[in-house]
Design an enzyme around this catalytic site. Structure first.
Site, PDB file in Angstrom:
ATOM      1  N   ASP A  34       0.856  -1.183   0.000  1.00 40.69           N
ATOM      2  CA  ASP A  34       0.000   0.000   0.000  1.00 40.69           C
ATOM      3  C   ASP A  34       0.892   1.232   0.000  1.00 40.69           C
ATOM      4  OD1 ASP A  34      -3.247   0.300   0.804  1.00 40.69           O
ATOM      5  OD2 ASP A  34      -2.045   2.117   1.042  1.00 40.69           O
ATOM      6  N   VAL A  35       0.383   2.329  -0.534  1.00 44.21           N
ATOM      7  CA  VAL A  35       1.181   3.558  -0.562  1.00 44.21           C
ATOM      8  C   VAL A  35       1.172   4.266   0.789  1.00 44.21           C
ATOM      9  CG1 VAL A  35       0.876   3.934  -3.035  1.00 44.21           C
ATOM     10  CG2 VAL A  35      -0.787   4.910  -1.430  1.00 44.21           C
ATOM     11  N   VAL A  36       0.223   3.927   1.646  1.00 38.14           N
ATOM     12  CA  VAL A  36       0.139   4.561   2.966  1.00 38.14           C
ATOM     13  C   VAL A  36       1.084   3.847   3.926  1.00 38.14           C
ATOM     14  CG1 VAL A  36      -1.360   5.203   4.884  1.00 38.14           C
ATOM     15  CG2 VAL A  36      -2.270   5.187   2.549  1.00 38.14           C
ATOM     16  N   GLU A  37       2.066   4.571   4.423  1.00 40.64           N
ATOM     17  CA  GLU A  37       3.056   3.960   5.310  1.00 40.64           C
ATOM     18  C   GLU A  37       2.409   3.467   6.599  1.00 40.64           C
ATOM     19  OE1 GLU A  37       6.432   6.407   6.025  1.00 40.64           O
ATOM     20  OE2 GLU A  37       6.858   6.741   3.897  1.00 40.64           O
ATOM     21  N   GLY A  38       2.801   2.293   7.015  1.00 44.75           N
ATOM     22  CA  GLY A  38       2.316   1.719   8.263  1.00 44.75           C
ATOM     23  C   GLY A  38       1.117   0.809   8.113  1.00 44.75           C
ATOM     24  N   VAL A  39       0.237   1.095   7.167  1.00 44.67           N
ATOM     25  CA  VAL A  39      -0.989   0.296   7.031  1.00 44.67           C
ATOM     26  C   VAL A  39      -0.693  -1.143   6.617  1.00 44.67           C
ATOM     27  CG1 VAL A  39      -3.141   0.015   5.747  1.00 44.67           C
ATOM     28  CG2 VAL A  39      -2.522   2.260   6.658  1.00 44.67           C
ATOM     29  N   ARG A  89     -19.996   4.149  -9.682  1.00 39.56           N
ATOM     30  CA  ARG A  89     -18.688   3.632 -10.087  1.00 39.56           C
ATOM     31  C   ARG A  89     -17.993   4.608 -11.033  1.00 39.56           C
ATOM     32  NH1 ARG A  89     -21.102  -1.335  -8.898  1.00 39.56           N
ATOM     33  NH2 ARG A  89     -19.672  -2.876  -8.050  1.00 39.56           N
ATOM     34  N   ASN A 121     -12.773  -0.707  -9.044  1.00 42.25           N
ATOM     35  CA  ASN A 121     -13.884  -0.190  -9.846  1.00 42.25           C
ATOM     36  C   ASN A 121     -13.590   1.193 -10.416  1.00 42.25           C
ATOM     37  OD1 ASN A 121     -15.895  -2.241  -9.739  1.00 42.25           O
ATOM     38  ND2 ASN A 121     -16.223  -1.762  -7.574  1.00 42.25           N
ATOM     39  N   HIS A 172     -23.429 -15.907 -15.846  1.00 43.50           N
ATOM     40  CA  HIS A 172     -23.761 -14.665 -16.523  1.00 43.50           C
ATOM     41  C   HIS A 172     -22.537 -13.777 -16.539  1.00 43.50           C
ATOM     42  CE1 HIS A 172     -24.209 -12.562 -12.586  1.00 43.50           C
ATOM     43  NE2 HIS A 172     -24.523 -13.772 -12.212  1.00 43.50           N
TER      44      HIS A 172
END
EC number: 1.1.1.27
Length: 316
Positions: A34-39, A89, A121, A172
């Site tokens: 992820d680009v968010v540090e720590g997450v 969306r 999406n 479908h």
């Protein structure tokens, strides 16, 4: 044999659930990006501490560096902004297109041999853009929507007919063009069950409408997010079909090159997924009504791609 490697791009609710499912199923080692540090680091640590309790030994790493996805066998992309109540969306297009560019370039530079599953999406446009930005072969980039839609459709049909969900097969395409002849309850097509009086076309049409709005229904209920358990489960099913060479027929947003009379678009159709990625597009016979509905979906996708090209000229 070397352990398989999963790279999960996006450490939100779907990404975290994907990581947990992959670990529980023993599918291999996991990089949560992820680009968010720590997450991603925090979620990876939390998930790793489940291992001794749940009995898995996957190596789970959180990262903000695309270099850590190098060598990934499967990449599942969930990065981007999730829908909020009242948001369509299409509203997501401009924001998530920029995300797909960064992700696509990260995959191109670090894991060009991976099988890539996109969940972000608006799906049909984002998976198309992701393939364009990554430069990967079309058979190695696919969108997850049809498996999820089929799961929702099957659940609602099972409720209507009072049977086990395992008795229902929903077939479908993406953007919801249900083909009732290929949707069965204990092997009997839904269209025939309607003729036998077990349900009515009006009731099944209501189920189709509810399935079309299935994601929005959950967004409205949660109020602060969108579905993640079922989307993650659907993504894992596609990954397993590839890793284990299952040759499994699954509905997915796949790149078409003339199939169904459609060229150079990602559209939801039944495909065979195996060790070579999307190995075959299954062309089922469609009724005139289904063909017309499919064309409506195709036209909507084309409009999204025109918008994408207007936002990023490199796609033109």
């Amino acid at each position: 044999m070397a352990r398989k490697k999963y790279a999960l791009i996006g450490a939100g609710n779907i990404g975290g659930t994907l990581a947990h499912l992959a670990a529980l199923k023993g599918l291999g080692d996991i990089v949560l990006f992820d680009v968010v540090e720590g997450v991603p680091q925090g979620k990876a640590l939390d998930l790793s501490q489940c291992g001794p309790v749940e009995g898995f030994d996957a190596n789970i790493k959180g990262s903000n560096d695309y270099a850590d996805i190098a060598g990934a066998d499967v990449i599942i992309v969930t990065a981007g902004v999730a829908r909020k109540p009242g948001m369509s969306r299409d509203d997501l297009l401009g924001i998530n297109l920029k995300v797909m560019k960064a992700v696509g370039e990260g995959i191109r530079d670090n894991a060009p041999d991976a099988f890539v599953i996109c969940i972000t999406n608006p799906l049909d446009a984002m998976v198309w853009a992701l393939r364009e930005f990554s430069g990967l072969p079309a058979n190695k980039v696919v969108g997850m929507a049809g498996v999820l839609d089929s799961g929702r459709f099957s659940h609602f049909l099972a409720e209507e007919f009072g049977v086990s969900v395992n008795s229902v097969l929903g077939g479908h395409g993406d953007n919801m063009v249900p083909v009732l002849e290929y949707s069965t309850v204990s092997g009997i097509p839904v269209s025939e069950l309607i003729e036998m009086g077990f349900s009515t076309k009006e009731k099944v049409d209501e189920i189709i409408k509810r399935t079309r709005g299935g994601g929005g229904e959950i967004v409205a209920l949660l109020k602060t997010g969108s579905a993640y358990y079922a989307p993650a489960t659907s993504g894992i099913a596609m990954a397993e079909a590839y890793l284990y060479d299952q040759k499994r027929i699954l509905p997915a947003a796949a790149h078409l090159s003339g199939e169904y009379g459609i060229d150079n678009l990602y559209v939801g159709v039944p495909v065979v997924i195996g060790a070579n990625g999307v190995e075959k597009v299954v062309e089922v016979k469609l009724s005139d009504e289904a063909k017309a509905n499919l064309q409506v979906s195709v036209d909507a996708v084309k409009e999204l791609l025109v918008a994408c090209k207007g936002i990023d000229e490199s796609l033109a």
